[in-house]
Scaffold this active site. Sequence first.
Site, PDB file in Angstrom:
ATOM      1  N   GLU A  34      38.155  24.136  38.770  1.00 49.03           N
ATOM      2  CA  GLU A  34      38.878  25.400  38.589  1.00 49.03           C
ATOM      3  C   GLU A  34      38.905  25.800  37.123  1.00 49.03           C
ATOM      4  O   GLU A  34      39.168  24.967  36.257  1.00 49.03           O
ATOM      5  CB  GLU A  34      40.305  25.225  39.125  1.00 49.03           C
ATOM      6  CG  GLU A  34      40.859  26.464  39.767  1.00 49.03           C
ATOM      7  CD  GLU A  34      40.100  26.807  41.054  1.00 49.03           C
ATOM      8  OE1 GLU A  34      39.226  27.683  40.983  1.00 49.03           O
ATOM      9  OE2 GLU A  34      40.389  26.206  42.095  1.00 49.03           O
ATOM     10  N   ASP A  37      34.165  27.898  35.584  1.00 46.83           N
ATOM     11  CA  ASP A  37      32.931  28.694  35.746  1.00 46.83           C
ATOM     12  C   ASP A  37      32.630  29.598  34.563  1.00 46.83           C
ATOM     13  O   ASP A  37      31.473  29.908  34.319  1.00 46.83           O
ATOM     14  CB  ASP A  37      32.915  29.467  37.083  1.00 46.83           C
ATOM     15  CG  ASP A  37      33.963  30.564  37.199  1.00 46.83           C
ATOM     16  OD1 ASP A  37      34.914  30.592  36.399  1.00 46.83           O
ATOM     17  OD2 ASP A  37      33.810  31.401  38.108  1.00 46.83           O
ATOM     18  N   GLY A 125      45.082  39.374  48.228  1.00 49.37           N
ATOM     19  CA  GLY A 125      45.637  38.853  46.978  1.00 49.37           C
ATOM     20  C   GLY A 125      46.050  37.397  47.080  1.00 49.37           C
ATOM     21  O   GLY A 125      46.896  36.914  46.350  1.00 49.37           O
ATOM     22  N   SER A 130      39.419  37.993  48.278  1.00 47.95           N
ATOM     23  CA  SER A 130      39.163  39.178  49.097  1.00 47.95           C
ATOM     24  C   SER A 130      38.353  40.208  48.307  1.00 47.95           C
ATOM     25  O   SER A 130      37.501  40.897  48.876  1.00 47.95           O
ATOM     26  CB  SER A 130      40.474  39.778  49.613  1.00 47.95           C
ATOM     27  OG  SER A 130      41.406  39.903  48.583  1.00 47.95           O
ATOM     28  N   SER A 131      38.559  40.291  46.989  1.00 48.57           N
ATOM     29  CA  SER A 131      37.803  41.308  46.243  1.00 48.57           C
ATOM     30  C   SER A 131      36.327  40.936  46.127  1.00 48.57           C
ATOM     31  O   SER A 131      35.454  41.793  46.320  1.00 48.57           O
ATOM     32  CB  SER A 131      38.430  41.567  44.872  1.00 48.57           C
ATOM     33  OG  SER A 131      38.647  40.369  44.196  1.00 48.57           O
ATOM     34  N   GLU A 164      32.602  43.576  38.770  1.00 49.27           N
ATOM     35  CA  GLU A 164      34.007  43.195  38.529  1.00 49.27           C
ATOM     36  C   GLU A 164      34.297  43.136  37.025  1.00 49.27           C
ATOM     37  O   GLU A 164      35.341  43.585  36.566  1.00 49.27           O
ATOM     38  CB  GLU A 164      34.318  41.849  39.205  1.00 49.27           C
ATOM     39  CG  GLU A 164      35.759  41.434  39.004  1.00 49.27           C
ATOM     40  CD  GLU A 164      36.442  40.891  40.252  1.00 49.27           C
ATOM     41  OE1 GLU A 164      35.827  40.885  41.343  1.00 49.27           O
ATOM     42  OE2 GLU A 164      37.601  40.479  40.123  1.00 49.27           O
ATOM     43  N   ASP A 176      33.160  32.972  42.604  1.00 49.35           N
ATOM     44  CA  ASP A 176      33.588  33.573  43.875  1.00 49.35           C
ATOM     45  C   ASP A 176      32.437  34.295  44.562  1.00 49.35           C
ATOM     46  O   ASP A 176      32.176  34.097  45.749  1.00 49.35           O
ATOM     47  CB  ASP A 176      34.734  34.569  43.640  1.00 49.35           C
ATOM     48  CG  ASP A 176      35.918  33.913  42.955  1.00 49.35           C
ATOM     49  OD1 ASP A 176      35.965  32.681  42.927  1.00 49.35           O
ATOM     50  OD2 ASP A 176      36.780  34.652  42.454  1.00 49.35           O
ATOM     51  N   TYR A 226      44.539  35.781  33.098  1.00 46.04           N
ATOM     52  CA  TYR A 226      43.223  35.184  33.331  1.00 46.04           C
ATOM     53  C   TYR A 226      42.332  35.431  32.110  1.00 46.04           C
ATOM     54  O   TYR A 226      41.729  34.508  31.560  1.00 46.04           O
ATOM     55  CB  TYR A 226      42.595  35.804  34.583  1.00 46.04           C
ATOM     56  CG  TYR A 226      41.237  35.260  34.931  1.00 46.04           C
ATOM     57  CD1 TYR A 226      41.100  34.178  35.795  1.00 46.04           C
ATOM     58  CD2 TYR A 226      40.082  35.811  34.388  1.00 46.04           C
ATOM     59  CE1 TYR A 226      39.855  33.676  36.119  1.00 46.04           C
ATOM     60  CE2 TYR A 226      38.837  35.316  34.695  1.00 46.04           C
ATOM     61  CZ  TYR A 226      38.722  34.254  35.564  1.00 46.04           C
ATOM     62  OH  TYR A 226      37.484  33.754  35.867  1.00 46.04           O
TER      63      TYR A 226
HETATM   64  C1  GLA Z   1      38.957  33.458  39.845  1.00 46.01           C
HETATM   65  C2  GLA Z   1      37.653  33.943  39.227  1.00 46.01           C
HETATM   66  C3  GLA Z   1      36.595  32.841  39.256  1.00 46.01           C
HETATM   67  C4  GLA Z   1      37.132  31.544  38.664  1.00 46.01           C
HETATM   68  C5  GLA Z   1      38.488  31.196  39.272  1.00 46.01           C
HETATM   69  C6  GLA Z   1      39.126  30.012  38.590  1.00 46.01           C
HETATM   70  O1  GLA Z   1      38.797  33.202  41.212  1.00 46.01           O
HETATM   71  O2  GLA Z   1      37.178  35.080  39.903  1.00 46.01           O
HETATM   72  O3  GLA Z   1      35.441  33.283  38.568  1.00 46.01           O
HETATM   73  O4  GLA Z   1      37.199  31.616  37.280  1.00 46.01           O
HETATM   74  O5  GLA Z   1      39.390  32.277  39.208  1.00 46.01           O
HETATM   75  O6  GLA Z   1      38.387  28.864  38.819  1.00 46.01           O
END
Ligand code: GLA
Length: 391
Positions: A34, A37, A125, A130-131, A164, A176, A226
């Site tokens: 997590e 990426d 959410g 979902s996005s 995105e 994702d 984020y």
């Molecule tokens: C979101 C982002 C991903 C990744 C995760 C955390 O889902 O869209 O690219 O960074 O958070 O692992």
Amino acid sequence: MKDKLLAKFYEVFGEEEKKAEVYFAPGRVNLIGEHTDYNGGHVFPCALTIGTYGVARKRIDSKLRFYSLNFEEKGIIESSIVDLKPEKEADWTNYPKGVIWAFGEKKHSIPYGMDLLLFGNIPNGSGLSSSASVEVLTGYILKDFYNFEDITNQDLALIGQYSENKFNGVNCGIMDQFAIAMGKKDNAIFLDTATLKFEYAPVVLSGMKLVIACSNKKRGLADSKYNERRSECETAVKELNAHGIEINSLGELSEEKFEEVRSYISNPVCAQRAKHAVYENQRTIKAVDALKNNDIAEFGKLMNLSHESLSKDYEVTGIELDTLVEEAWKQEGVIGSRMTGAGFGGCTVSIVKDEAVDTFIKNVGDVYKEKIGYAADFYVVEIGDGPKKLN
Ligand code: GLA
């Protein structure tokens, strides 16, 4: 499902000669890896059998008409393929619009508009993407409509991420969209985000289930937090570079090397974030090894360590996710449990023995409601395939 969705589509948009087609793109859950990426590390997500259904029909003008069965109160939201830009009023339709825009940016201009009706059975959410599911779905529809044979599913992932980042302003990594576009039933995807090299790893959970617990916390400032985490990691890399450590990303460091150079990172918060990125990447590599050796107990332990690091060092959990996970750890028959996705609300993922699933849901649910004041939702999920057209 297909017939119901088609009937609804014709009710909303009217019947015309040209028939609509039905498509599906999954949601995803990340098992481990997590916030690695965008740090050049590894991730280990899988696509789910739940996701987004899309009914689409090409138009002969430039109009875009969108309708979601998840937000019926918003009615039909209209725009045009001409001069596409993100707009607040466009709401969720900024995701499909962003993908149409991104196709144009990638030299695959879309000449006509479309009518698109969506229905998602991923909780909105929730952190199950979902996005990204809507993005990959839109890309898949466009590829099918215009026979873009040179566009692969991996390209659809990259286009989704591009839209995105550039259209919707969230600096997400590739995980994702990749997990969704490349999903394979009963397999997770071990992806090196620095090179996009990947391998499928079978997830054989004999006598166990994957259980998602959705915190139902409103995500609020999640996107800006984020982006903040991302820039904290970038600051750490810059400082390491300034001290002669020639890396492009934190994923290039082993734990030992990181400890050796950690003091070069002057801001303690940035150092803490970098620590998570480095250790989590190594944990992901170890976890996939454990799974390949059928050592599910070890996999579970690494999931737990991942959560601790996301809670203490990366600070993206909060009381809701921590409560779900800490209660899960206390339950019998739980192999491992952690938050999944970006955090700041969203979901947890747990591996739970079959016979313990019901008590797990009850016990964790009760404590959560008591402590947080509202209920969590639980889903027993299965690993599914990538996007498809429903014939
Ligand atoms: C979101 C982002 C991903 C990744 C995760 C955390 O889902 O869209 O690219 O960074 O958070 O692992």
